[in-house]
Design a protein around this motif. Sequence first.
Motif, PDB file in Angstrom:
ATOM      1  N   LEU A  19      -7.633  29.945  21.160  1.00  0.00           N
ATOM      2  CA  LEU A  19      -5.908  29.860  20.769  1.00  0.00           C
ATOM      3  C   LEU A  19      -5.142  29.285  21.871  1.00  0.00           C
ATOM      4  N   SER A  20      -5.651  29.241  22.981  1.00  0.00           N
ATOM      5  CA  SER A  20      -4.808  28.378  23.944  1.00  0.00           C
ATOM      6  C   SER A  20      -4.741  26.947  23.609  1.00  0.00           C
ATOM      7  N   LEU A  21      -5.615  26.405  22.874  1.00  0.00           N
ATOM      8  CA  LEU A  21      -5.901  25.174  22.247  1.00  0.00           C
ATOM      9  C   LEU A  21      -5.141  25.088  20.718  1.00  0.00           C
ATOM     10  N   TYR A  22      -5.380  26.055  20.080  1.00  0.00           N
ATOM     11  CA  TYR A  22      -4.871  26.234  18.675  1.00  0.00           C
ATOM     12  C   TYR A  22      -4.202  27.642  18.407  1.00  0.00           C
ATOM     13  N   PRO A  23      -3.169  27.490  18.846  1.00  0.00           N
ATOM     14  CA  PRO A  23      -2.443  28.857  18.831  1.00  0.00           C
ATOM     15  C   PRO A  23      -2.244  29.306  17.089  1.00  0.00           C
ATOM     16  N   GLN A  24      -2.127  28.381  16.278  1.00  0.00           N
ATOM     17  CA  GLN A  24      -1.651  28.583  14.976  1.00  0.00           C
ATOM     18  C   GLN A  24      -2.784  29.209  14.173  1.00  0.00           C
ATOM     19  N   TYR A  25      -4.056  29.422  14.723  1.00  0.00           N
ATOM     20  CA  TYR A  25      -5.194  29.967  13.866  1.00  0.00           C
ATOM     21  C   TYR A  25      -5.380  31.232  14.456  1.00  0.00           C
ATOM     22  N   PHE A  26      -4.496  32.180  14.804  1.00  0.00           N
ATOM     23  CA  PHE A  26      -4.944  33.457  15.198  1.00  0.00           C
ATOM     24  C   PHE A  26      -5.460  34.271  14.108  1.00  0.00           C
ATOM     25  N   LEU A  27      -4.974  34.158  13.026  1.00  0.00           N
ATOM     26  CA  LEU A  27      -5.791  34.991  11.868  1.00  0.00           C
ATOM     27  C   LEU A  27      -7.242  34.904  11.841  1.00  0.00           C
ATOM     28  N   PRO A  28      -7.535  33.739  11.430  1.00  0.00           N
ATOM     29  CA  PRO A  28      -8.864  33.443  11.249  1.00  0.00           C
ATOM     30  C   PRO A  28      -9.823  33.730  12.361  1.00  0.00           C
ATOM     31  N   VAL A  29      -9.311  33.333  13.605  1.00  0.00           N
ATOM     32  CA  VAL A  29      -9.820  33.782  14.889  1.00  0.00           C
ATOM     33  C   VAL A  29     -10.112  35.286  15.180  1.00  0.00           C
ATOM     34  N   TYR A  30      -9.200  36.093  14.844  1.00  0.00           N
ATOM     35  CA  TYR A  30      -9.219  37.606  15.127  1.00  0.00           C
ATOM     36  C   TYR A  30     -10.179  38.136  14.000  1.00  0.00           C
ATOM     37  N   ILE A  31      -9.985  37.473  12.727  1.00  0.00           N
ATOM     38  CA  ILE A  31     -11.035  37.997  11.693  1.00  0.00           C
ATOM     39  C   ILE A  31     -12.386  37.808  11.908  1.00  0.00           C
ATOM     40  N   LEU A  32     -12.733  36.538  12.533  1.00  0.00           N
ATOM     41  CA  LEU A  32     -13.931  36.246  12.791  1.00  0.00           C
ATOM     42  C   LEU A  32     -14.489  37.212  13.934  1.00  0.00           C
TER      43      LEU A  32
END
Length: 255
Positions: free
Chosen positions: A31-44
């Motif tokens: 997320l420090s590199l791609y903060p816009q992907y919080f939702l898929p990262v958190y779901i994963l």
Amino acid sequence: MSGYPQGYPNPYNWKMILISQVLMILMSFVLSLYPQYFLPVYILYILVIMGISSVMMARSNPMLAERKYMGEIYKSNTLFEEKNAGSLIQKDMEYVQKMQQLAVANFKSFGIMILYIIIIFLFYDYVLLKIVGSVTQYEKLAIYLIYFEALYLFNMFVYRRLIKIQMMDAMAPSSYKVTEKGILSTDKSGVFLHSRHLVNAEIIENREKKYVEIDSKTSKLPYKIRLYTNDIDRLLEVLNRVKRMELKRQQSSDS
């Protein structure tokens, strides 16, 4: 009613804590590199934790570990069968009231959990994204690490104090049968108990409410089994017969 069912993996034992810490570090880095992907990262993250918990549950939960014996119980000769236990359960107002209270409490916990998840996403979108948008890469990583650590600690409070998924102390199938190898529900409750756990089980009868309650210590099940019937004498006779048969099997196997 129990607050945290026995046999389920503790989400805060050292293994789960270690796994969570590793995952949070990975999440923070991504997320420090791609903060816009919080939702898929958190779901994963949630899916991975659920998957690991399922594996641990399959190994430690006695309800799942014992399921291999269900077929053995089912294939054995039926000695007693009760198809109308549900009507007797409905007449036991104390038990029905407990089930209703349990349903309300679990629904409330589910609602709190949904609200909590919504708050997490709103905080991320409207607060955290603004903070990380004006800092360096290393500062982003540090902020995410602090955020997830704080979130993890707060999760401990939320899930231990506010979200308490509960289950009945005594499970009562609406229909069941007793075979030579144990007790098996014939409804959708999935309640069963192998005969080897009957040998040293505590059996309590309540003739007023027409049930027999079985508390098996050796099975380590997180609940007692309550069998409602109009013919308590016959049920007790069959249960004692199954116990004697199992005891003979155990003695013959030891000799």
